[in-house]
Design an enzyme around this catalytic site. Sequence first.
Site, PDB file in Angstrom:
ATOM      1  N   TYR A   1       0.846  -1.187   0.000  1.00 39.34           N
ATOM      2  CA  TYR A   1       0.000   0.000   0.000  1.00 39.34           C
ATOM      3  C   TYR A   1       0.888   1.247   0.000  1.00 39.34           C
ATOM      4  CZ  TYR A   1      -3.934  -3.069   1.343  1.00 39.34           C
ATOM      5  OH  TYR A   1      -4.883  -4.049   1.395  1.00 39.34           O
TER       6      TYR A   1
ATOM      7  N   SER B   1     -22.428   3.626   1.506  1.00 39.14           N
ATOM      8  CA  SER B   1     -22.721   4.752   2.401  1.00 39.14           C
ATOM      9  C   SER B   1     -23.844   5.606   1.801  1.00 39.14           C
ATOM     10  CB  SER B   1     -21.473   5.620   2.598  1.00 39.14           C
ATOM     11  OG  SER B   1     -21.166   6.295   1.385  1.00 39.14           O
TER      12      SER B   1
HETATM   13  N1  LIG Z   1      -6.961  -8.038   0.983  1.00 37.22           N
HETATM   14  C1  LIG Z   1      -7.180  -7.271  -0.059  1.00 37.22           C
HETATM   15  O1  LIG Z   1      -6.880  -7.627  -1.199  1.00 37.22           O
HETATM   16  C2  LIG Z   1      -7.794  -5.913   0.157  1.00 37.22           C
HETATM   17  C3  LIG Z   1      -8.336  -5.198  -0.929  1.00 37.22           C
HETATM   18  C4  LIG Z   1      -8.915  -3.957  -0.684  1.00 37.22           C
HETATM   19  C5  LIG Z   1      -8.950  -3.449   0.601  1.00 37.22           C
HETATM   20  N2  LIG Z   1      -8.400  -4.151   1.634  1.00 37.22           N
HETATM   21  C6  LIG Z   1      -8.434  -3.634   3.016  1.00 37.22           C
HETATM   22  O2  LIG Z   1      -9.781  -3.353   3.365  1.00 37.22           O
HETATM   23  C7  LIG Z   1      -9.908  -2.012   3.806  1.00 37.22           C
HETATM   24  C8  LIG Z   1     -11.266  -1.459   3.436  1.00 37.22           C
HETATM   25  O3  LIG Z   1     -11.545  -1.630   2.068  1.00 37.22           O
HETATM   26  P1  LIG Z   1     -11.746  -0.419   1.062  1.00 37.22           P
HETATM   27  O4  LIG Z   1     -11.129   0.815   1.623  1.00 37.22           O
HETATM   28  O5  LIG Z   1     -11.321  -0.904  -0.272  1.00 37.22           O
HETATM   29  O6  LIG Z   1     -13.329  -0.278   0.956  1.00 37.22           O
HETATM   30  P2  LIG Z   1     -14.489   0.204   1.942  1.00 37.22           P
HETATM   31  O7  LIG Z   1     -14.035   0.138   3.333  1.00 37.22           O
HETATM   32  O8  LIG Z   1     -15.679  -0.555   1.504  1.00 37.22           O
HETATM   33  O9  LIG Z   1     -14.711   1.715   1.482  1.00 37.22           O
HETATM   34  C9  LIG Z   1     -13.795   2.735   1.684  1.00 37.22           C
HETATM   35  C10 LIG Z   1     -14.373   4.014   1.117  1.00 37.22           C
HETATM   36  O10 LIG Z   1     -15.584   4.320   1.807  1.00 37.22           O
HETATM   37  C11 LIG Z   1     -15.568   5.636   2.311  1.00 37.22           C
HETATM   38  N3  LIG Z   1     -16.236   5.560   3.618  1.00 37.22           N
HETATM   39  C12 LIG Z   1     -15.879   4.846   4.701  1.00 37.22           C
HETATM   40  N4  LIG Z   1     -16.748   4.996   5.707  1.00 37.22           N
HETATM   41  C13 LIG Z   1     -17.690   5.842   5.249  1.00 37.22           C
HETATM   42  C14 LIG Z   1     -18.862   6.386   5.823  1.00 37.22           C
HETATM   43  N5  LIG Z   1     -19.244   6.095   7.051  1.00 37.22           N
HETATM   44  N6  LIG Z   1     -19.619   7.240   5.039  1.00 37.22           N
HETATM   45  C15 LIG Z   1     -19.240   7.547   3.779  1.00 37.22           C
HETATM   46  N7  LIG Z   1     -18.151   7.042   3.193  1.00 37.22           N
HETATM   47  C16 LIG Z   1     -17.379   6.200   3.923  1.00 37.22           C
HETATM   48  C17 LIG Z   1     -14.121   6.047   2.363  1.00 37.22           C
HETATM   49  O11 LIG Z   1     -13.977   7.407   2.079  1.00 37.22           O
HETATM   50  P3  LIG Z   1     -13.200   8.413   3.049  1.00 37.22           P
HETATM   51  O12 LIG Z   1     -11.832   7.841   3.256  1.00 37.22           O
HETATM   52  O13 LIG Z   1     -13.197   9.682   2.269  1.00 37.22           O
HETATM   53  O14 LIG Z   1     -13.994   8.462   4.292  1.00 37.22           O
HETATM   54  C18 LIG Z   1     -13.491   5.219   1.244  1.00 37.22           C
HETATM   55  O15 LIG Z   1     -13.579   5.927   0.032  1.00 37.22           O
HETATM   56  C19 LIG Z   1      -8.735  -1.280   3.146  1.00 37.22           C
HETATM   57  O16 LIG Z   1      -8.375  -0.118   3.833  1.00 37.22           O
HETATM   58  C20 LIG Z   1      -7.655  -2.337   3.185  1.00 37.22           C
HETATM   59  O17 LIG Z   1      -7.004  -2.295   4.458  1.00 37.22           O
HETATM   60  C21 LIG Z   1      -7.839  -5.377   1.414  1.00 37.22           C
END
Ligand SMILES: NC(=O)c1ccc[n+]([C@@H]2O[C@H](COP(=O)([O-])OP(=O)(O)OC[C@H]3O[C@@H](n4cnc5c(N)ncnc54)[C@H](OP(=O)(O)O)[C@@H]3O)[C@@H](O)[C@H]2O)c1
Length: 332
Positions: free
Chosen positions: A56, A218
């Site tokens: 990352y 969201s």
């Molecule tokens: N193992 C893998 O291959 C893999 C792949 C992808 C992700 N991950 C892990 O999973 C974590 C989460 O996944 P993700 O970030 O892809 O997707 P997610 O958690 O589904 O969505 C993140 C997005 O949602 C927004 N968000 C979060 N809470 C919110 C709320 N209460 N209201 C409105 N918008 C909200 C964030 O924006 P803001 O930041 O602007 O709030 C961001 O743009 C990552 O950080 C990573 O650590 C792992």
Amino acid sequence: MEQRTLGRDLKVSALGLGCMGFSHAYGAPTDRTEAIRLIQQAADMGYTFFDTAEVYGTADAPHHNEELVGTALKSCRDQVVIATKFGIRFDMANLAVNKPMIPDSRPQVIRASVEASLKRLGTDHIDLYYQHRADPNVPVEEVAGVMADLIREGKITHWGLSEANEDTIRRAHAICPVTAIQNRCSMMARWYESLFPALEELNIGFVAFSPLANGFLSAKHGKDARFETGTDYRSVMPQFTPEGVERNRELLELLHRLAEEKEATPAQISLAWMLCKKPYIVPIPGTRKLERMRENAAAADISLTASEVQALDNELNNMEMSQVFGGTKIVK
Ligand SMILES: NC(=O)c1ccc[n+]([C@@H]2O[C@H](COP(=O)([O-])OP(=O)(O)OC[C@H]3O[C@@H](n4cnc5c(N)ncnc54)[C@H](OP(=O)(O)O)[C@@H]3O)[C@@H](O)[C@H]2O)c1
């Protein structure tokens, strides 16, 4: 926050903090001081589970995120669980915003990765070490053997697999017990629910990544949403296109209706739905905003009965939805 147990004994907050977005995939990285402060504030408000990965980062700072997480959590290292990942690199020559992943889990590569991650995280052990993606050239048994060695050496205490299928999980677990899988899971991505019986049989936790379908659930993004084309993966995600938003109208209406009924927000309903589905599911939503960290954490206080979850599942099963982003291409 409520605590949950992954596998036999890894205690974590019911929701973890996905830290990826501070450095990767959601536009330009967050200012370093601000990101460190936010991660510390998450720990102060009860998050004890932090998710990062060696990859990352950006082209200029490819391991930015681990370094941030390590710095932020230094003063409370013993009270938190740090999860990181090994086993892929990005094809940086590719021009796509979401660069293809090249899997590489050769034992010598894992060995080099773990040492570098320990250093960047400023710790003497990793609490949960995931294989980021399966490597078709290295049998999972060999990877599990390396994990057993790293556990014996005290460099990691638990391990897991990301985007793993049942066969891989069983083969890995037979060599060295797996604590958790980390797979995509949200109201729009339910294909890994078929793993539940195997996870229950083997006592393996399910860490749900992208639990808000990359923020779509969201319900804050309409047809006019625009994302940075060079750095934000959402610019190529099908759920955020104007057609995608249109096809997801019923889903968004459902979220708004339930949010009103439960005096919650759509994001909280999406998270509570999976928290109430199984006690071993731990979502790790990513956010770079303090208020959203609070909002997401409070999803652990929303209760949906088994029949409410079932009714929701039935509605989801029968509703039209757009495609959802299913992950970055893997180079074979
Ligand atoms: N193992 C893998 O291959 C893999 C792949 C992808 C992700 N991950 C892990 O999973 C974590 C989460 O996944 P993700 O970030 O892809 O997707 P997610 O958690 O589904 O969505 C993140 C997005 O949602 C927004 N968000 C979060 N809470 C919110 C709320 N209460 N209201 C409105 N918008 C909200 C964030 O924006 P803001 O930041 O602007 O709030 C961001 O743009 C990552 O950080 C990573 O650590 C792992």
